[in-house]
Design a protein around this motif. Structure first.
Motif, mmCIF file in Angstrom:
data_model
loop_
_atom_site.group_PDB
_atom_site.id
_atom_site.type_symbol
_atom_site.label_atom_id
_atom_site.label_comp_id
_atom_site.label_asym_id
_atom_site.label_seq_id
_atom_site.Cartn_x
_atom_site.Cartn_y
_atom_site.Cartn_z
ATOM 1 N N SER A 153 30.685 33.839 27.317
ATOM 2 C CA SER A 153 31.264 35.064 27.593
ATOM 3 C C SER A 153 32.447 35.172 28.312
ATOM 4 N N ILE A 154 33.342 36.065 28.469
ATOM 5 C CA ILE A 154 34.352 36.298 29.332
ATOM 6 C C ILE A 154 34.059 37.602 30.078
ATOM 7 N N ILE A 155 34.290 37.381 31.594
ATOM 8 C CA ILE A 155 34.444 38.494 32.360
ATOM 9 C C ILE A 155 36.026 38.753 32.742
ATOM 10 N N VAL A 156 36.655 39.880 32.522
ATOM 11 C CA VAL A 156 37.981 39.880 33.109
ATOM 12 C C VAL A 156 37.888 41.117 34.402
ATOM 13 N N ILE A 157 38.495 40.449 35.414
ATOM 14 C CA ILE A 157 38.249 41.418 36.646
ATOM 15 C C ILE A 157 39.844 41.553 37.224
ATOM 16 N N TRP A 158 40.471 42.722 37.191
ATOM 17 C CA TRP A 158 41.478 42.964 38.027
ATOM 18 C C TRP A 158 40.983 43.459 39.443
ATOM 19 N N VAL A 159 41.158 42.532 40.319
ATOM 20 C CA VAL A 159 40.842 42.998 41.777
ATOM 21 C C VAL A 159 41.801 43.843 42.536
ATOM 22 N N THR A 160 41.312 44.717 43.638
ATOM 23 C CA THR A 160 42.024 45.403 44.342
ATOM 24 C C THR A 160 41.979 44.591 45.772
ATOM 25 N N GLY A 197 38.995 42.797 47.249
ATOM 26 C CA GLY A 197 38.499 43.083 45.983
ATOM 27 C C GLY A 197 37.451 41.863 45.404
ATOM 28 N N SER A 198 38.111 40.804 45.693
ATOM 29 C CA SER A 198 37.469 39.770 45.227
ATOM 30 C C SER A 198 36.362 39.270 46.093
ATOM 31 N N ASP A 225 25.274 32.749 27.477
ATOM 32 C CA ASP A 225 24.816 33.494 29.087
ATOM 33 C C ASP A 225 25.556 32.851 30.150
ATOM 34 N N GLU A 226 26.592 31.907 29.579
ATOM 35 C CA GLU A 226 27.535 31.487 30.805
ATOM 36 C C GLU A 226 28.683 32.228 30.525
ATOM 37 N N TYR A 227 29.461 32.612 31.661
ATOM 38 C CA TYR A 227 30.496 33.184 31.925
ATOM 39 C C TYR A 227 31.821 32.551 32.228
ATOM 40 N N LEU A 228 32.938 32.682 31.654
ATOM 41 C CA LEU A 228 34.210 32.393 32.352
ATOM 42 C C LEU A 228 34.752 33.569 32.839
ATOM 43 N N LEU A 229 34.982 33.858 34.172
ATOM 44 C CA LEU A 229 35.830 34.591 35.140
ATOM 45 C C LEU A 229 37.359 34.606 35.118
ATOM 46 N N LEU A 230 38.034 35.713 34.526
ATOM 47 C CA LEU A 230 39.471 35.545 34.475
ATOM 48 C C LEU A 230 39.646 36.720 35.536
ATOM 49 N N SER A 231 40.551 36.441 36.579
ATOM 50 C CA SER A 231 41.007 37.445 37.429
ATOM 51 C C SER A 231 42.547 37.582 37.710
ATOM 52 N N ALA A 232 42.959 38.698 38.272
ATOM 53 C CA ALA A 232 44.221 38.786 38.841
ATOM 54 C C ALA A 232 44.215 39.850 39.647
ATOM 55 N N HIS A 233 44.861 39.902 40.833
ATOM 56 C CA HIS A 233 44.668 41.097 41.845
ATOM 57 C C HIS A 233 45.793 42.241 41.194
ATOM 58 N N TYR A 234 45.623 43.283 41.126
ATOM 59 C CA TYR A 234 46.222 44.593 40.560
ATOM 60 C C TYR A 234 46.995 45.263 41.540
ATOM 61 N N ASP A 235 46.607 45.117 42.878
ATOM 62 C CA ASP A 235 47.373 45.927 43.852
ATOM 63 C C ASP A 235 48.713 45.069 44.415
ATOM 64 N N ASP A 258 43.726 28.449 49.248
ATOM 65 C CA ASP A 258 42.907 29.488 50.210
ATOM 66 C C ASP A 258 43.288 30.561 50.458
ATOM 67 N N ARG A 259 44.563 31.156 49.887
ATOM 68 C CA ARG A 259 44.898 32.200 50.130
ATOM 69 C C ARG A 259 45.204 33.263 48.664
ATOM 70 N N SER A 260 44.518 33.025 48.015
ATOM 71 C CA SER A 260 44.557 33.820 46.739
ATOM 72 C C SER A 260 42.839 34.077 46.323
ATOM 73 N N ASP A 261 42.853 35.082 45.332
ATOM 74 C CA ASP A 261 41.321 35.609 45.373
ATOM 75 C C ASP A 261 40.450 34.482 44.707
ATOM 76 N N ASN A 262 40.890 33.345 44.208
ATOM 77 C CA ASN A 262 40.322 32.343 43.695
ATOM 78 C C ASN A 262 39.259 31.763 44.675
ATOM 79 N N VAL A 263 39.686 31.950 45.989
ATOM 80 C CA VAL A 263 38.863 31.260 47.332
ATOM 81 C C VAL A 263 37.608 32.078 47.428
ATOM 82 N N SER A 264 37.504 33.148 47.025
ATOM 83 C CA SER A 264 36.337 33.878 47.355
ATOM 84 C C SER A 264 35.369 33.460 46.466
ATOM 85 N N PHE A 265 35.746 33.124 45.231
ATOM 86 C CA PHE A 265 34.940 32.443 44.141
ATOM 87 C C PHE A 265 34.570 31.088 44.814
ATOM 88 N N ALA A 266 35.419 30.345 45.210
ATOM 89 C CA ALA A 266 35.353 28.894 45.748
ATOM 90 C C ALA A 266 34.168 28.765 46.854
#
Ligand SMILES: [Zn+2]
Length: 511
Positions: free
Chosen positions: A340-347, A355-356, A283-293, A424-432
């Motif tokens: 569990s794993i969530i993978v997200i490619w953000v726009t 996207g994030s 029930d706990e998720y590790l979220l892996l992300s990368a921007h694809y745009d 503070d300039r990449s998508d991780n900051v949206s989660f932070a």
């Protein structure tokens, strides 16, 4: 049959959930990935055919399909409540008015030279009363109110730039929407901030804010539908009209705008879920992300184009990260983790982390169940010996980072180019900002030097110039790091005193 089959699955799951003692790290699926596959994938991904994967372009949708097809093959599920791997992201592109003018008494100001409109509907306000309202700021907690005893209804309000206390560009930008709201609530027709930022040249400000910009449709940002006409002006040194207005002298203003144009743009985040194997931890998720745009084609995209090439292929930014995430997804799919794993490619990263930011406002799995965000993004690399960690030392994951890097034959470069404020300039900051511990993993960058600038947001960022043996080691360390975090009983957490520590406490107190 069904029941028996699922028992077999549970048995298999338990068997695979941890690395058996006799199993070497190099037997993990991420160490079975190969450079030729990465090379093929990235050559397709960053080919001219993909035209720089601009947000809102048909090519970015082709890229999304490519990712979704692989998620299917790797056994990923749709996120709860979804019937595909695509989370629609509604965006809007706003372009400044074709025609605008500002007159104060007899002084005329030229749009995009002396003043700049940032939002507001088309309107023609002629010879209205102009009033000066300090900073146009209200802070009831501290008894501060620039509008006390001031009637601004039906008038055009002029204020000093930014909030009263803080003169940093960041504070000034952040105050904009609140200042618009304060003036609008009081019935003002227009709000003009007077430019007073010694550390930021007016020309830079003009250039930055006069471009067409892309925003989330749900954003509280600039809105062309606002009645209030909002802008900034650079005071003219010759004329005393502003000074006279500040002293309370009768001043008339005319403010005319043909209105902002708005174009709706549809894009999508690509999201897959891989269930964990541990009955408690799944029930706990590790979220892996990368921007694809990336930034598309032509001078509007980013930097200068070349006569022979105008496509920003973005092999490094963020083709490398997108393909790294794809291969990590494959390796984790072959041998799932306890969590569990969530993978997200953000726009829309290149348009402002859109996207994030959208995902954290409309998460498909509650954010408090998301224990960590491991983002992969980078502008390039100047060291093939390193993996660079932006956010090293902040979430209690350093030992795992070292383990993962060493296993892939790399060294860790912690927190490169601090002056660039990369965290503070990449998508991780949206989660932070929501409290989720996170970091950005980047290919080996030790400083923002010429080797980085040679490719960073340049048309030269092509797949032919990538070192695929290095990329393989990068992908392996990223995937293995994900596995280590997802399997560890102990969760990462912001260290006490971190900028995002309080947000983390707040988020996880919901459990
Ligand atoms: Zn970029």
């Amino acid at each position: 049959m069904f029941i028996r089959f699922s028992w077999v699955l549970i048995f298999l799951g338990t068997l695979l959930s941890s690395v058996p003692a006799q199993m070497a790290v190099t037997d993990l699926p991420e160490f079975d990935l190969n450079a030729a596959t990465l090379k093929g994938q990235l050559h397709y991904w960053a080919s001219d055919y993909m035209r720089g994967r601009d947000t809102g372009s048909p090519e970015l949708d082709v890229a999304a399909e490519y990712l979704a097809a692989h998620l299917k093959a790797y056994g990923y599920e749709y996120a709860p409540g979804m019937d595909s791997y695509f989370q629609p992201v509604q965006l809007k592109e706003t372009a400044p008015p074709q025609e605008a003018s500002l007159t104060l008494n007899k002084n005329k100001y030229v749009h995009k030279e002396d003043f700049l409109l940032l939002s507001g509907k088309a309107n023609r306000y002629k010879n209205k009363k102009a009033v000066f309202a300090g900073h146009g700021w209200v802070d009831t907690e501290n008894g501060y109110d620039d509008y006390a005893n001031l009637d601004v209804k039906g008038k055009i309000v002029f204020v000093l730039g930014g909030p009263p206390e803080d003169k940093s560009p960041q504070a000034i930008f952040q105050a904009m929407s609140q200042k618009r709201q304060l003036a609008s609530e009081r019935g003002a027709l227009g709000l003009i901030e007077i430019y007073n930022l010694p550390n930021l040249p007016w020309n830079f400000f003009l250039r930055y804010f006069s471009r067409a910009s892309m925003q989330l449709d749900l954003s509280q940002g600039m809105n062309s539908e606002d009645e209030l006409i909002y802008g900034w002006m650079q005071p003219d040194t010759e004329s005393s009209v502003i000074k006279e207005m500040q002293e309370g002298k009768r001043t008339k203003a005319s403010l005319i705008s043909s209105g902002f144009s708005e174009t709706a743009i549809s894009s999508k985040n690509v999201i897959g879920v891989l269930p964990g194997t541990d009955p408690e931890l799944k029930d706990e998720y590790l979220l892996l992300s990368a921007h694809y745009d990336h930034v598309g084609v032509g001078a509007a995209g980013s930097n200068a184009t070349l006569p022979q090439d105008s496509i920003f292929n973005g092999a490094r930014d963020n083709g490398l990260g997108s393909i790294a995430l794809l291969n990590a997804a494959q390796a984790l799919g072959e041998m799932p983790t306890k969590r569990s794993i969530i993978v997200i490619w953000v726009t829309g990263e290149e348009k402002g982390l859109l996207g994030s930011r959208y995902y954290v406002e409309r998460p498909l799995i509650p954010l408090h169940q998301t224990i960590f965000n491991l983002n992969t993004d980078g502008g390039g690399y100047n060291s093939t010996e390193h993996i660079s960690i932006i956010g090293y030392g902040r979430t209690g994951t350093d030992d795992k980072i070292e383990t993962a890097a060493t296993a892939a034959g790399l060294k860790v470069f912690p927190n490169p180019a601090p002056e660039q404020n990369l965290f503070d300039r990449s998508d991780n900051v949206s989660f932070a900002v929501k409290g989720i511990p996170c970091m950005n993993v980047s290919p080996g960058v030790t400083a923002f030097d010429d080797e980085i600038n040679k490719y960073y947001h340049q048309v030269t960022d092509n797949p032919e110039s990538i070192d695929y043996d290095y990329m393989l080691r990068y992908v392996q360390s990223y995937a293995y790091l994900a596995r280590l975090i997802a399997n560890d009983m102990e969760r990462p957490a912001w260290i006490d005193g971190d900028k995002y520590y309080d947000a983390g406490v707040k988020l996880y107190s919901k459990e």
